[in-house]
Design a protein around this motif. Structure first.
Motif, PDB file in Angstrom:
ATOM      1  N   ARG A  76       4.839   2.902  -5.008  1.00  0.00           N
ATOM      2  CA  ARG A  76       5.791   1.804  -4.838  1.00  0.00           C
ATOM      3  C   ARG A  76       6.456   1.458  -6.168  1.00  0.00           C
ATOM      4  O   ARG A  76       5.972   1.828  -7.231  1.00  0.00           O
ATOM      5  CB  ARG A  76       5.050   0.545  -4.399  1.00  0.00           C
ATOM      6  CG  ARG A  76       4.571   0.523  -2.994  1.00  0.00           C
ATOM      7  CD  ARG A  76       3.798  -0.776  -2.863  1.00  0.00           C
ATOM      8  NE  ARG A  76       2.968  -0.794  -1.693  1.00  0.00           N
ATOM      9  CZ  ARG A  76       3.335  -1.316  -0.524  1.00  0.00           C
ATOM     10  NH1 ARG A  76       4.520  -1.845  -0.388  1.00  0.00           N
ATOM     11  NH2 ARG A  76       2.509  -1.310   0.490  1.00  0.00           N
ATOM     12  N   GLN A  79       7.340   3.938  -9.138  1.00  0.00           N
ATOM     13  CA  GLN A  79       6.345   4.454 -10.082  1.00  0.00           C
ATOM     14  C   GLN A  79       5.968   5.885  -9.707  1.00  0.00           C
ATOM     15  O   GLN A  79       6.062   6.285  -8.545  1.00  0.00           O
ATOM     16  CB  GLN A  79       5.087   3.580 -10.058  1.00  0.00           C
ATOM     17  CG  GLN A  79       5.248   2.247 -10.762  1.00  0.00           C
ATOM     18  CD  GLN A  79       3.924   1.498 -10.810  1.00  0.00           C
ATOM     19  OE1 GLN A  79       3.160   1.492  -9.846  1.00  0.00           O
ATOM     20  NE2 GLN A  79       3.664   0.850 -11.931  1.00  0.00           N
TER      21      GLN A  79
ATOM     22  N   GLY B  15      -1.124   3.929 -24.213  1.00  0.00           N
ATOM     23  CA  GLY B  15      -0.343   2.987 -23.430  1.00  0.00           C
ATOM     24  C   GLY B  15      -0.940   1.601 -23.472  1.00  0.00           C
ATOM     25  O   GLY B  15      -1.681   1.245 -24.380  1.00  0.00           O
ATOM     26  N   LYS B 133      -2.317  -3.040  -2.884  1.00  0.00           N
ATOM     27  CA  LYS B 133      -1.507  -3.764  -1.891  1.00  0.00           C
ATOM     28  C   LYS B 133      -1.554  -5.275  -2.141  1.00  0.00           C
ATOM     29  O   LYS B 133      -2.620  -5.836  -2.346  1.00  0.00           O
ATOM     30  CB  LYS B 133      -2.064  -3.441  -0.502  1.00  0.00           C
ATOM     31  CG  LYS B 133      -1.437  -4.218   0.631  1.00  0.00           C
ATOM     32  CD  LYS B 133      -1.993  -3.718   1.955  1.00  0.00           C
ATOM     33  CE  LYS B 133      -1.559  -4.582   3.130  1.00  0.00           C
ATOM     34  NZ  LYS B 133      -2.015  -4.037   4.415  1.00  0.00           N
ATOM     35  N   PHE B 142       3.695 -10.041  -9.545  1.00  0.00           N
ATOM     36  CA  PHE B 142       3.968  -9.787 -10.963  1.00  0.00           C
ATOM     37  C   PHE B 142       3.991 -11.094 -11.770  1.00  0.00           C
ATOM     38  O   PHE B 142       3.893 -11.065 -12.989  1.00  0.00           O
ATOM     39  CB  PHE B 142       5.286  -9.028 -11.121  1.00  0.00           C
ATOM     40  CG  PHE B 142       5.222  -7.620 -10.577  1.00  0.00           C
ATOM     41  CD1 PHE B 142       4.729  -6.587 -11.351  1.00  0.00           C
ATOM     42  CD2 PHE B 142       5.609  -7.341  -9.283  1.00  0.00           C
ATOM     43  CE1 PHE B 142       4.653  -5.287 -10.853  1.00  0.00           C
ATOM     44  CE2 PHE B 142       5.543  -6.052  -8.768  1.00  0.00           C
ATOM     45  CZ  PHE B 142       5.054  -5.019  -9.555  1.00  0.00           C
ATOM     46  N   VAL B 148      -0.389  -3.838 -12.427  1.00  0.00           N
ATOM     47  CA  VAL B 148      -0.170  -2.501 -12.984  1.00  0.00           C
ATOM     48  C   VAL B 148       0.522  -1.599 -11.972  1.00  0.00           C
ATOM     49  O   VAL B 148       1.434  -0.848 -12.310  1.00  0.00           O
ATOM     50  CB  VAL B 148      -1.516  -1.883 -13.435  1.00  0.00           C
ATOM     51  CG1 VAL B 148      -1.336  -0.445 -13.892  1.00  0.00           C
ATOM     52  CG2 VAL B 148      -2.125  -2.725 -14.545  1.00  0.00           C
ATOM     53  N   SER B 149       0.084  -1.672 -10.728  1.00  0.00           N
ATOM     54  CA  SER B 149       0.710  -0.847  -9.691  1.00  0.00           C
ATOM     55  C   SER B 149       0.380  -1.428  -8.323  1.00  0.00           C
ATOM     56  O   SER B 149      -0.747  -1.882  -8.097  1.00  0.00           O
ATOM     57  CB  SER B 149       0.206   0.592  -9.764  1.00  0.00           C
ATOM     58  OG  SER B 149       0.734   1.353  -8.694  1.00  0.00           O
ATOM     59  N   ARG B 150       1.340  -1.378  -7.441  1.00  0.00           N
ATOM     60  CA  ARG B 150       1.080  -1.797  -6.064  1.00  0.00           C
ATOM     61  C   ARG B 150       0.703  -0.605  -5.184  1.00  0.00           C
ATOM     62  O   ARG B 150       0.672  -0.724  -3.963  1.00  0.00           O
ATOM     63  CB  ARG B 150       2.288  -2.531  -5.502  1.00  0.00           C
ATOM     64  CG  ARG B 150       2.573  -3.854  -6.234  1.00  0.00           C
ATOM     65  CD  ARG B 150       3.532  -4.720  -5.442  1.00  0.00           C
ATOM     66  NE  ARG B 150       4.775  -4.031  -5.179  1.00  0.00           N
ATOM     67  CZ  ARG B 150       5.540  -4.249  -4.122  1.00  0.00           C
ATOM     68  NH1 ARG B 150       5.181  -5.132  -3.221  1.00  0.00           N
ATOM     69  NH2 ARG B 150       6.669  -3.572  -3.945  1.00  0.00           N
ATOM     70  N   GLY B 151       0.449   0.526  -5.813  1.00  0.00           N
ATOM     71  CA  GLY B 151      -0.029   1.683  -5.058  1.00  0.00           C
ATOM     72  C   GLY B 151       1.002   2.194  -4.078  1.00  0.00           C
ATOM     73  O   GLY B 151       2.190   2.296  -4.387  1.00  0.00           O
ATOM     74  N   LEU B 152       0.542   2.505  -2.878  1.00  0.00           N
ATOM     75  CA  LEU B 152       1.420   3.064  -1.848  1.00  0.00           C
ATOM     76  C   LEU B 152       0.900   2.585  -0.498  1.00  0.00           C
ATOM     77  O   LEU B 152      -0.279   2.294  -0.348  1.00  0.00           O
ATOM     78  CB  LEU B 152       1.385   4.594  -1.920  1.00  0.00           C
ATOM     79  CG  LEU B 152       2.456   5.335  -1.132  1.00  0.00           C
ATOM     80  CD1 LEU B 152       3.834   5.091  -1.736  1.00  0.00           C
ATOM     81  CD2 LEU B 152       2.169   6.832  -1.108  1.00  0.00           C
ATOM     82  N   ASN B 153       1.786   2.510   0.479  1.00  0.00           N
ATOM     83  CA  ASN B 153       1.351   2.033   1.790  1.00  0.00           C
ATOM     84  C   ASN B 153       0.721   3.144   2.634  1.00  0.00           C
ATOM     85  O   ASN B 153       0.674   3.045   3.853  1.00  0.00           O
ATOM     86  CB  ASN B 153       2.512   1.383   2.540  1.00  0.00           C
ATOM     87  CG  ASN B 153       3.670   2.335   2.711  1.00  0.00           C
ATOM     88  OD1 ASN B 153       3.665   3.437   2.159  1.00  0.00           O
ATOM     89  ND2 ASN B 153       4.668   1.939   3.450  1.00  0.00           N
ATOM     90  N   GLY B 158      -2.418   6.906  -1.830  1.00  0.00           N
ATOM     91  CA  GLY B 158      -2.368   5.878  -2.873  1.00  0.00           C
ATOM     92  C   GLY B 158      -3.707   5.416  -3.396  1.00  0.00           C
ATOM     93  O   GLY B 158      -3.786   4.908  -4.516  1.00  0.00           O
ATOM     94  N   MET B 165      -6.531   4.426 -12.003  1.00  0.00           N
ATOM     95  CA  MET B 165      -6.020   3.325 -12.836  1.00  0.00           C
ATOM     96  C   MET B 165      -7.137   2.332 -13.155  1.00  0.00           C
ATOM     97  O   MET B 165      -7.236   1.832 -14.280  1.00  0.00           O
ATOM     98  CB  MET B 165      -4.884   2.605 -12.104  1.00  0.00           C
ATOM     99  CG  MET B 165      -3.642   3.448 -11.898  1.00  0.00           C
ATOM    100  SD  MET B 165      -2.481   2.549 -10.835  1.00  0.00           S
ATOM    101  CE  MET B 165      -1.703   3.916  -9.969  1.00  0.00           C
ATOM    102  N   ILE B 169      -8.485   1.088 -16.850  1.00  0.00           N
ATOM    103  CA  ILE B 169      -8.537  -0.324 -17.251  1.00  0.00           C
ATOM    104  C   ILE B 169      -9.960  -0.721 -17.620  1.00  0.00           C
ATOM    105  O   ILE B 169     -10.195  -1.420 -18.606  1.00  0.00           O
ATOM    106  CB  ILE B 169      -7.973  -1.204 -16.115  1.00  0.00           C
ATOM    107  CG1 ILE B 169      -6.463  -0.959 -15.985  1.00  0.00           C
ATOM    108  CG2 ILE B 169      -8.271  -2.676 -16.362  1.00  0.00           C
ATOM    109  CD1 ILE B 169      -5.866  -1.432 -14.684  1.00  0.00           C
TER     110      ILE B 169
END
Lengths: 232, 459
Positions: A76, A79, B15, B133, B142, B148-153, B158, B165, B169
């Motif tokens: 999403r 990215q 990073g 999610k 945010f 950092v990331s909302r991944g994927l649905n 995802g 990740m 962290i």
């Protein structure tokens, strides 16, 4: 005769996509690229959503096989999650359950904005040796290679698999899944199928063409479809 | 898998994560001298029903069971509403969906209610980091967290990146600031994608399964206790009459998705155990809601029956909190936010009246009930032995004597022998509702609140 269910969603795609020309000899180096698609239940090319790519370069010598792997997945918010790995495996033998057995690997994963992959927001990397797992351990990338090789016909022992070198799946088995005839890049072809099953994986089919190329690796939601293969 | 760990050698840390450095020597000692304020790792699953429904011999969830063994399992834990966004709004606020405004998917969370991401940062000095999610309208993840990331649905695609990740962290964080990391894994929610089109007409033979490999039908597959009209309208339109083979295939795939997310949990726990903070981190794991998996002839969510409303809830902090403990006291999703606050040594946000789970972990008695909501108009009260369900304005009441009828085969609301229990639960419901600070949309009807299709397989 109708196609096996696992190929029905890909029939049009495989017919329309140009057939890769490179055909590696057994144990010779090769490099291949697959596109990762989401399956929508509609077997038309335009209904396939592309979610990423996988590229594997293989070279083998003696007791050690080497895979250089690059993957990317779209996430999403534009990215990109990418992995670069170097994987060392022992060639398939009866002792490895006839699948390549993981020896060691290095892995770097990066999370980046899709527009600027050279500027990752998060990088994670390590190298590791395979030890301490009971039984046979492989990874999905090496397993994809194995389906094009003769030893796979003997694979019957349960094994474990590190999915993308990150998550362990256990109790896996490979079984023959018959043959299927269809159009591959506009030409008739007969594919040989294998079914992977076990804990933490959906039933997954590997379809291999007569030249030993893994043309499709597919389960209920996703498919890896071979785009290109080089065999110098 | 843990045995793989000793040979790991870190190569890279760059990073944003790497900028913080890794704890060692004096820094670590300084942290240990501080009050026992742990890092908090909050792992959430999506659509995972309570694990005790599953046959351990058929479903391999070694990592979830390991977490159970090293912590406390709340065996009678309910989501605040068996629907993604509403239940998630409760995690972050400690309030029921009727109070957050998120009474259905798509309804925005109201302004002015503090959320845990910012609260932990501002009140506790924590670094609030988010992965996965979010699925809450009206509140920007945010803004509330360092997302950092909302991944994927798609969990298949995802969830593994999210574990990677989380590993980065956990391994490369600052020793000087406590971490509140939430990892929101998507599976077994992919069962919705399986259902969508792909599974239409799918037979066991299609996927190489012998029918004997499929799970048995749940004993309550055909049970149809009296139900509220709204519930039947939403959950039992004629087209959704699932047959035995469909349900058993659905269950079989659901179990595989659950195993998948178990593997992801294992990778995160492995990363935690390999980090310098393993013994300084409290882990809480739950799910936003369950899945009916064929019970009462239903699939998916939105129902207050056990399979969809009861969720796993595990709390673990080795060396500090009980290990291997099972707490049977009924609890619900509002308890999580105050628990995280208590662990972090900060007060719960104003307006949160749900008690923390910590007294239960110390063996103290609880209040004896949990509550949940559904489809705007539905309400549930769970006590030790009973579950009571009523929909506003609907004469049908359900009362299940769960102590004797764990599969909810029969409502005893009409039975004289349970009349006093019925009265008691009506009273508890009234008293609970009197404590709620409901937003106007929650007082209206389901039809008024619904903005789009409240379909079960929405994201």
């Amino acid at each position: 005769m109708s196609l096996p269910w696992s190929l029905r969603n890909l029939e049009t795609v495989l017919a329309e996509r140009p057939r890769p020309t490179g055909a590696p000899a057994v144990d010779a180096p090769w490099r291949a690229r697959w596109t990762v698609h989401v399956l929508s239940g509609k077997p038309r090319t335009q209904d396939l959503l592309t979610l990423g790519h996988l590229e594997i370069g293989f070279s083998g010598a003696g007791d050690e096989w080497l895979y250089e792997v690059s993957t990317e997945r779209q996430l999403r918010d534009a990215q990109l999650w990418a992995q670069d790995a170097v994987v060392r495996c022992a060639p398939p033998t009866a002792q490895t359950g006839h699948v390549p057995a993981l020896l060691a690997w290095s892995l770097e994963s990066r999370l980046s904005p899709r527009k600027t992959p050279e500027a990752p927001a998060l990088v994670n990397g390590w190298e590791q040796e395979a030890s301490g797992v009971d039984g046979i351990l492989t990874c999905d990338w090496a397993l994809m290679h194995a389906f094009g090789r003769p030893e796979i016909a003997e694979a019957s022992e349960p094994f474990s698999m590190l999915e993308t070198l990150e998550v362990l799946r256990s109790g896996l088995r490979v079984q023959p899944a018959g043959e299927a005839s269809l159009s591959l890049g506009g030409e008739p072809a007969t594919l040989r199928g294998w079914r992977l099953s076990g804990h933490g994986v959906l039933p997954t089919w590997a379809w291999v063409d007569p030249e030993g190329r893994l043309v499709a690796w597919t389960e209920v939601q996703r498919a890896w479809v071979l785009e290109a293969m080089e065999a110098p | 898998m843990s045995a793989l760990e000793p040979s790991r050698r870190e190569l890279l840390a760059a990073g944003a994560a790497a900028a913080t450095g890794v704890a060692s020597g004096p820094a670590l000692a300084r942290r240990r001298r501080e009050a026992r304020r742990p890092h908090v790792l909050f792992i959430t699953l999506d659509q995972s029903n309570d694990l005790t429904w599953l046959d351990e011999g058929r479903v391999a969830t070694p990592n979830l069971r390991r977490l159970m063994a090293r912590g406390t399992r709340f065996s009678t834990s309910y989501c605040s509403m068996p629907s993604c966004s509403p239940a998630r709004s409760t995690w972050w606020t400690g309030r029921y969906p009727s109070e957050t405004g998120v009474v259905l998917i798509g309804q925005p969370m109201i302004d002015g209610v503090p959320d845990l991401g910012r609260w932990m940062q501002e009140q506790g000095g924590y670094e609030s980091v988010y992965l996965g999610k979010w699925h809450l309208e009206g509140r920007d993840v945010f803004q509330s967290f360092r997302c950092v990331s909302r991944g994927l649905n798609i969990g298949l695609q995802g969830d593994v990146p999210l574990t990677s990740m989380a590993r980065a962290i956990l391994q490369d964080r600052s020793p000087d600031r406590p971490l509140f990391l939430t990892v929101n894994l998507l599976n077994p929610h992919d069962i919705c994608i399986y259902r969508k089109g792909l599974a239409r007409g799918l037979t066991p033979e299609d996927v190489g399964l012998d029918p004997s490999e499929l799970p048995p039908l749940p004993p309550n597959f055909k049970a149809r206790p009296p139900e509220a009209a709204l519930f039947q309208q939403v959950k039992r339109p004629g087209k959704k009459d699932y047959g035995p083979t469909y349900v058993r295939m659905f269950q079989w795939y659901y179990e595989r998705y659950l195993e998948m997310v178990d593997g992801a949990v294992g990778a995160i726990l492995q990363a935690l155990e390999a980090s310098p903070y393993a013994r300084e981190t409290a882990v809480i794991l739950t799910s936003d809601h369950g899945d009916a998996i064929g019970q009462h002839g239903l699939i998916f969510k939105s129902s207050l029956y056990e399979a969809a409303a009861r969720v796993p809830l595990l709390v673990s902090w080795p060396g500090e909190l009980p290990e291997g403990l099972v707490v049977d006291e009924p609890v619900d999703g509002t308890r999580i936010a105050p628990t995280i606050c208590e662990l972090a040594g900060v007060n719960a946000p104003p307006g949160v009246i749900a008690p923390s789970l910590m007294p239960l972990l110390r063996g103290e008695p609880g209040r004896g009930w949990a509550a949940a909501q559904a489809l705007v108009e539905g309400r549930m009260i769970r006590t030790r032995d009973y579950k009571y369900v009523a929909f506003r304005g609907d004469p049908v009441e359900q009362l299940f004597h769960l102590a004797e009828d764990p599969w909810e085969m029969k409502s005893v609301a009409e039975e004289g022998a349970h009349a006093s229990a019925l009265e008691e639960h009506r009273r508890l419901l009234r008293e609970w509702e009197a404590t709620l600070v409901d937003v106007p949309v929650a007082r209206g009807s389901y039809a008024e609140a619904r903005k789009g299709p409240e379909d079960d397989d929405e994201e």
